[in-house]
Enzyme design. Structure first.
Site, short mmCIF file in Angstrom:
data_model
loop_
_atom_site.label_atom_id
_atom_site.label_comp_id
_atom_site.label_asym_id
_atom_site.label_seq_id
_atom_site.Cartn_x
_atom_site.Cartn_y
_atom_site.Cartn_z
N ALA A 1 0.83 -1.21 0.00
CA ALA A 1 0.00 0.00 0.00
C ALA A 1 0.86 1.26 0.00
O ALA A 1 1.46 1.61 1.03
CB ALA A 1 -0.93 -0.01 1.22
N GLY B 1 1.91 4.89 0.50
CA GLY B 1 1.44 5.94 1.41
C GLY B 1 1.02 5.45 2.77
O GLY B 1 0.72 6.24 3.66
N LEU C 1 2.33 4.01 5.94
CA LEU C 1 3.66 3.91 6.52
C LEU C 1 3.86 2.61 7.29
O LEU C 1 4.94 2.02 7.23
CB LEU C 1 3.93 5.11 7.43
CG LEU C 1 3.81 6.49 6.75
CD1 LEU C 1 4.23 7.60 7.71
CD2 LEU C 1 4.63 6.55 5.47
N ARG D 1 -5.85 -3.90 -4.11
CA ARG D 1 -7.16 -3.65 -3.54
C ARG D 1 -8.23 -3.54 -4.63
O ARG D 1 -9.40 -3.88 -4.40
CB ARG D 1 -7.14 -2.39 -2.70
CG ARG D 1 -6.14 -2.46 -1.54
CD ARG D 1 -6.70 -2.01 -0.23
NE ARG D 1 -7.82 -2.81 0.20
CZ ARG D 1 -8.51 -2.56 1.33
NH1 ARG D 1 -8.16 -1.56 2.11
NH2 ARG D 1 -9.53 -3.32 1.69
N GLU E 1 -12.80 4.92 -2.27
CA GLU E 1 -12.23 4.09 -1.20
C GLU E 1 -13.24 3.70 -0.13
O GLU E 1 -12.88 3.23 0.94
CB GLU E 1 -11.06 4.83 -0.56
CG GLU E 1 -9.94 5.19 -1.55
CD GLU E 1 -9.02 4.02 -1.85
OE1 GLU E 1 -8.60 3.32 -0.91
OE2 GLU E 1 -8.72 3.80 -3.04
N HIS F 1 -6.19 7.70 4.35
CA HIS F 1 -7.65 7.79 4.39
C HIS F 1 -8.06 8.75 5.50
O HIS F 1 -7.33 8.93 6.49
CB HIS F 1 -8.28 6.42 4.69
CG HIS F 1 -8.21 5.45 3.57
ND1 HIS F 1 -8.01 4.10 3.77
CD2 HIS F 1 -8.34 5.60 2.23
CE1 HIS F 1 -8.00 3.47 2.61
NE2 HIS F 1 -8.19 4.36 1.66
N CYS G 1 -10.54 0.44 10.55
CA CYS G 1 -10.35 -0.15 9.22
C CYS G 1 -11.04 -1.50 9.12
O CYS G 1 -11.49 -1.90 8.03
CB CYS G 1 -8.85 -0.33 8.94
SG CYS G 1 -7.95 1.19 8.64
#
Length: 444
Positions: A22, A24, A26, A138, A174, A249, A367
């Protein structure tokens, strides 16, 4: 009519590994290629679901997607037996193999955007599955996720399923990770907050280091699909500096429940305008708990996932904030939370959950769950096999203990036995949840 908020948590799949896929995110990047523990991950997620059930909240389970996704590998030019496809992908395109094995579907906050019947003109619950086109691994989820949602919420008198938005850059969607609903009570008409990462105007501020995943045009389109009243919708741009610091997000920097918004001062590009629009739409009922950078920095918020917590309304009228254990390990975050719990109003109780396996892969408590507001009639019209009970919880724990590995690294994906283990486990799970035939390998 009485309405409740149903929390649907993604059950961590047997192929949970640290792929660092993914961009971005971290935490995902930091743990790339480290050993994961799928068994521990699934049990940690189930423990969180059980805790919400014990608190008297409605809880359901979203089964994992079928992984590896061999159909996608076939579309990308690999053919032959299952074993031949896996071997060829491992030798020729290991990044594609990792993407097709990813268990990221466990983070069902990205599964869809949901509007309850109190907000829609036809009085039905509307679902739009997220296309997730910003990340290849995704983007593979959308077709299976849509089918699952249609099986879980199948009654046409109560539920409407829209197609995912077109898979083109202006419509990157998203799901609920960038959508919040405000309301005085779950059964009352609410206000939808759609947060986008790119600017509404072409000359607006943009992130420079990482891509904006949620697109403004996508948020507009979902609101149109669901028929939401323009007076009850607020569009807000995420702070681009936050995206460049790992806030991929909105649910990494803000969380809302009923009329309460808990967020960082740097969550939005223009926070004062967002608060004013929400308060106007809520007729003066908005309550904001804004955390300043002098209290908790954006970096500390990202490291701890302070705002990726679950903000929950309990039967006694109290508000509970359920946070990941990482909040205790970030000194200033924990000091802030203790002071927040002791202060009057806002958030009444604080609970900590160990979700280390999910956290290390880049997803926290919020999440892992999709929120769906349902009337009592709608709750009983959905598929009942996934609603969590004490009996189902025990069955799921036993299922995980029997089928999941306790150690997995990316190199293990080349082992065809992992595929067989995963498919056998999911085949049994589908029968347990009375969802036979939901997986592509079963249909074949």
């Amino acid at each position: 009519m009485m309405s409740v908020e149903l929390n649907i948590d993604g059950l961590v799949g047997p192929t949970h590994f640290y792929g660092g896929l993914a961009v971005g995110n971290l935490a995902s990047a930091r743990h790339r290629a480290r050993p994961s523990n799928p068994k521990a991950a699934a049990l940690q997620g189930l423990a969180k679901m059980k805790r919400l059930m014990e608190l008297g909240l409605e809880q359901a389970v979203m089964p994992p997607l079928a992984r590896p996704d061999l159909d996608s590998l076939r579309r990308l030019g690999f053919d032959g037996s299952h074993e031949t496809i896996i071997k060829a992908a491992r030798e020729q395109a290991p990044d594609l193999l990792r993407a097709c094995y990813s268990a990221s579907g466990m983070w069902v906050a990205n599964a869809a955007t949901v509007s309850p019947s109190a907000d829609t003109p036809d009085g039905k619950v509307h679902f739009t599955p997220a296309n997730l086109i910003s990340q290849f691994h995704r983007a593979l989820e959308a077709p299976q996720t849509a089918q699952l949602l249609q099986r879980l919420f199948h009654h046409p008198d109560h539920f409407v399923h829209h197609p995912a938005l077109p898979s083109a850059p202006p419509f990157g969607d998203e799901g609920a990770a960038n959508h919040s609903r405000f309301c005085a009570g779950y059964g009352e008409a609410g206000v939808a907050l759609f947060v986008h990462g790119d600017p509404a105007q072409s000359d607006g501020p943009r992130p420079g280091r990482y891509p904006a995943r949620q697109q403004y045009q996508a948020s507009l389109a979902v609101a149109r699909q669901h028929g939401l009243s323009r007076a009850a919708v607020v569009f807000a741009q995420q702070n681009p500096r936050g995206i460049d610091q790992g806030v991929f997000h909105n649910d990494v920097i803000a969380v809302a429940n009923q009329c309460l918004l808990f967020c960082h001062a740097e969550a939005f590009a223009d926070p004062d305008q967002v608060y004013q629009q929400l308060d106007r739409a809520l007729q003066g009922q908005l309550e904001v708990i804004e955390v300043g950078s002098d209290q908790v920095s954006v970096e500390e918020a990202v490291n701890s996932y302070l705002f990726n917590s679950q903000l929950l309304s309990l039967a006694d009228g109290k508000t509970l904030l359920l946070v990941p254990g990482e909040c205790q390990r970030e000194l200033r975050v924990w000091q802030y939370l203790q002071a927040l719990e002791a202060a009057p109003g806002g958030i009444d109780r604080l609970e900590v959950m160990d979700l280390r396996q999910s956290m290390d892969n880049g997803g926290g408590p919020a999440c892992l769950r999709l929120r769906v507001v349902l009337s009592d009639t709608e709750l009983h019209a959905m598929h009942q096999g996934v609603r969590l009970t004490e009996r189902l919880y025990r069955q799921l724990v036993d299922w995980v203990e029997r089928h999941y590995r306790d150690h997995l690294v990316p190199d293990d994906l080349a082992d065809p036995e992992l595929m067989q283990e995963s498919y056998r486990a999911l085949d049994e799970l589908s029968r347990m949840l009375a969802l036979e035939g939901i997986y592509p390998f079963q249909q074949a």
